[in-house]
Design a protein around this motif. Structure first.
Motif, PDB file in Angstrom:
ATOM      1  N   ALA A 119       0.806  -1.272   0.005  1.00 53.91           N
ATOM      2  CA  ALA A 119      -0.037   0.108   0.017  1.00 53.91           C
ATOM      3  C   ALA A 119       0.723   1.245  -0.082  1.00 53.91           C
ATOM      4  CB  ALA A 119      -0.939   0.014   1.388  1.00 53.91           C
ATOM      5  N   LYS A 120       2.036   1.198   0.838  1.00 54.15           N
ATOM      6  CA  LYS A 120       2.937   2.603   0.749  1.00 54.15           C
ATOM      7  C   LYS A 120       3.737   2.718  -0.560  1.00 54.15           C
ATOM      8  CE  LYS A 120       3.376   2.135   5.603  1.00 54.15           C
ATOM      9  NZ  LYS A 120       4.521   2.428   6.900  1.00 54.15           N
ATOM     10  N   SER A 121       4.012   1.553  -1.280  1.00 53.35           N
ATOM     11  CA  SER A 121       4.697   1.958  -2.250  1.00 53.35           C
ATOM     12  C   SER A 121       3.916   2.022  -3.608  1.00 53.35           C
ATOM     13  CB  SER A 121       6.078   0.711  -2.419  1.00 53.35           C
ATOM     14  OG  SER A 121       5.235  -0.604  -2.969  1.00 53.35           O
ATOM     15  N   ALA A 122       2.749   1.781  -3.596  1.00 56.84           N
ATOM     16  CA  ALA A 122       1.596   1.526  -4.588  1.00 56.84           C
ATOM     17  C   ALA A 122       1.896   2.857  -5.563  1.00 56.84           C
ATOM     18  CB  ALA A 122       0.523   1.270  -4.128  1.00 56.84           C
ATOM     19  N   GLY A 123       1.872   3.903  -5.098  1.00 50.03           N
ATOM     20  CA  GLY A 123       1.906   5.335  -5.661  1.00 50.03           C
ATOM     21  C   GLY A 123       3.114   5.427  -6.566  1.00 50.03           C
ATOM     22  N   ARG A 124       4.273   4.986  -5.909  1.00 45.11           N
ATOM     23  CA  ARG A 124       5.873   5.192  -6.449  1.00 45.11           C
ATOM     24  C   ARG A 124       5.786   4.210  -7.708  1.00 45.11           C
ATOM     25  NH1 ARG A 124       7.171   5.327  -1.375  1.00 45.11           N
ATOM     26  NH2 ARG A 124       7.996   3.182  -1.253  1.00 45.11           N
ATOM     27  N   VAL A 125       5.315   2.724  -7.218  1.00 43.50           N
ATOM     28  CA  VAL A 125       5.213   2.058  -8.217  1.00 43.50           C
ATOM     29  C   VAL A 125       4.403   2.178  -9.591  1.00 43.50           C
ATOM     30  CG1 VAL A 125       4.842  -0.465  -8.637  1.00 43.50           C
ATOM     31  CG2 VAL A 125       5.926   0.052  -6.915  1.00 43.50           C
ATOM     32  N   TYR A 126       3.317   2.522  -9.316  1.00 40.82           N
ATOM     33  CA  TYR A 126       2.311   2.857 -10.319  1.00 40.82           C
ATOM     34  C   TYR A 126       2.642   4.110 -11.117  1.00 40.82           C
ATOM     35  CZ  TYR A 126      -2.154   4.394 -12.472  1.00 40.82           C
ATOM     36  OH  TYR A 126      -3.128   4.400 -13.500  1.00 40.82           O
TER      37      TYR A 126
END
Length: 442
Positions: A119-126
């Motif tokens: 959940a925390k890395s989702a924005g960066r990964v996306y």
């Protein structure tokens, strides 16, 4: 603590790493997949990683349901960004699940992303993945993974105009006559329209099947595929099959099984005639949730493992085909409870092999079990190796997953002094590439 998803993930010994180095860059022959050949012809691109990953991957859909995600974010009308974020949230719960491995292998191999998805890395990964996707299309994925051959799954009535050579990838059809064997009236009408004559008898049906098989073969088809719950316990002869076909709408389960058995044997003869490989997938129960089947349709994650196939029924099928008339056949069971018995019977009938660990068994332990049973009860060195069985173009990371596990299995034998390293490397190369390439005549 080891590096997260370092280069030696799943490789536990020096010998495993040496074997893996020999096979990791071999071209891929994907002899059973559900990719869309039209997207290959169009060289399709993807709006975002959500579309690439979640537009048709029932493995991910099932995992999301297991973790309580609302259907809106699975097969519903939420946009792909929302769906991706909901998937990212559940990934940390998938310890040991093959999806955890595949997800992070794809992030590394396709997008160069090395951090765990959550959940925390989702924005960066996306954001990072979508930036990479600007330069990624179907053809670039096929090129990256060195896909030499991809066999799609096609109905006998399908138009095969999109199949052919695209870059270095040969896209070939697979003859999948499940609907033909279901004997549905609407389908038989469609089949008749496709071949140009009415299908009003069992002999008409077999004639139509051969007509379409000839069309498939002329367009590069080398493989057939069947999916069913279990092998028949009884078989009609030709005369009885005609009578059963005439009253096909009122058959008992036993009568339907006898007719199915007759037709399966007749198709096996055709596959031998045209030099084709026959794949048989069994021990599966389809669409077990009626409400969700109505809502989502087939292949949406609601199929389950059926009872183990009784070996006697498999034996009875192959015993009805004389030696020398049996096509090259690959068996895939969704229930691996009696895998040793199935592996053992392959030694009694020429041209019969066990296939890759299928579907729910496509896991670290499932693949290890499949490899060790084939090794101990059959001949691992003759195996045809991995296939994707997938609808996702980034799923070719699964070949790397398999190659690592195979290398680790063989490397373990070498480390214990039980197997020669040169033989282990040769076996791995044959299983990963040479055997299926030779069988397909590529």
């Amino acid at each position: 603590m080891k590096t997260f998803y370092g280069k030696n993930v799943l490789l536990s010994s020096k010998s495993a790493k040496e074997i893996y180095r020999a096979v990791k860059d071999l071209p891929i022959i994907d002899y059973h997949c559900h990719l869309d050949q039209n997207k290959i012809r169009q060289d399709a691109k993807f709006s975002d990683i959500g579309e690439l990953w979640l537009s048709g991957d029932h493995y991910k859909w099932r995992a999301m349901r297991l973790c309580g995600v609302d259907e809106k974010y699975i097969t519903g009308d939420a946009d792909y960004r929302e769906k991706f974020f909901r998937y990212a949230e559940i990934v940390p719960r998938l310890a040991g699940n093959p999806l955890y491995y595949w997800t992070h292998l794809e992030l590394r191999q396709v997008f160069g992303i090395k951090e765990p998805l959550n959940a925390k890395s989702a924005g960066r990964v996306y954001a990072a993945a979508n930036e990479k996707l600007k330069d990624i299309s179907v053809s670039s994925l096929l090129k990256q993974y060195k896909v030499e051959y991809a066999a799609t799954t096609d109905d006998p009535c399908d138009d095969l105009s999109a199949h052919g050579k695209y870059g270095d990838t040969l896209v070939a059809p697979t003859f999948r006559p499940d609907k033909l064997l279901a004997l549905d009236g609407e389908y038989l009408k469609k089949l008749g329209e496709t071949v140009g004559y009415a299908v009003s008898s069992c002999s008409d049906l077999l004639r139509a099947a051969e007509t379409r098989l000839q069309y498939f073969v002329a367009r590069g088809c080398k493989i057939s595929d069947h999916g069913f719950k279990r092998f028949p316990k009884a078989y009609a002869d030709g005369a009885e099959a005609e009578k059963l076909f005439a009253r096909r709408g009122q058959l008992s389960e036993e009568e339907r099984e006898k007719l199915f058995g007759f037709l399966l044997l007749e198709l096996a003869k055709l596959y031998k005639k045209y030099g084709m490989i026959m794949q048989l997938h069994f021990a599966v129960t389809r669409n077990v949730n009626p409400r969700m089947y109505v809502k989502c349709g087939a292949d949406a994650g609601f199929d389950v493992i059926a009872d183990a196939q009784e070996p006697e029924d498999v034996i009875a099928f192959f015993a009805r085909i004389p030696d020398g008339e049996r096509p090259e056949t690959v068996l895939y069971t969704l229930n691996d409870g009696n895998l040793p018995a199935l592996a053992a019977l392959t030694g009694a009938f020429g041209n019969v092999k066990l296939g890759a660990a299928w579907w729910f068994n496509d896991t670290v332990q499932g693949i290890r079990k499949n490899l060790s049973v084939i090794a101990e009860y059959s001949a691992l060195g003759t195996n045809f190796g991995m296939l994707t069985d997938s609808r996702s173009f980034s799923s070719y990371a699964r070949f790397d997953f398999f190659r690592r596990i195979l290398s680790d299995y063989l490397g373990g034998l070498v480390e214990k002094g039980e197997y020669d390293i040169a033989a282990a490397v040769a076996t791995a190369e044959n299983v990963c590439y040479n055997n299926i390439k030779g069988a397909l005549g590529l």
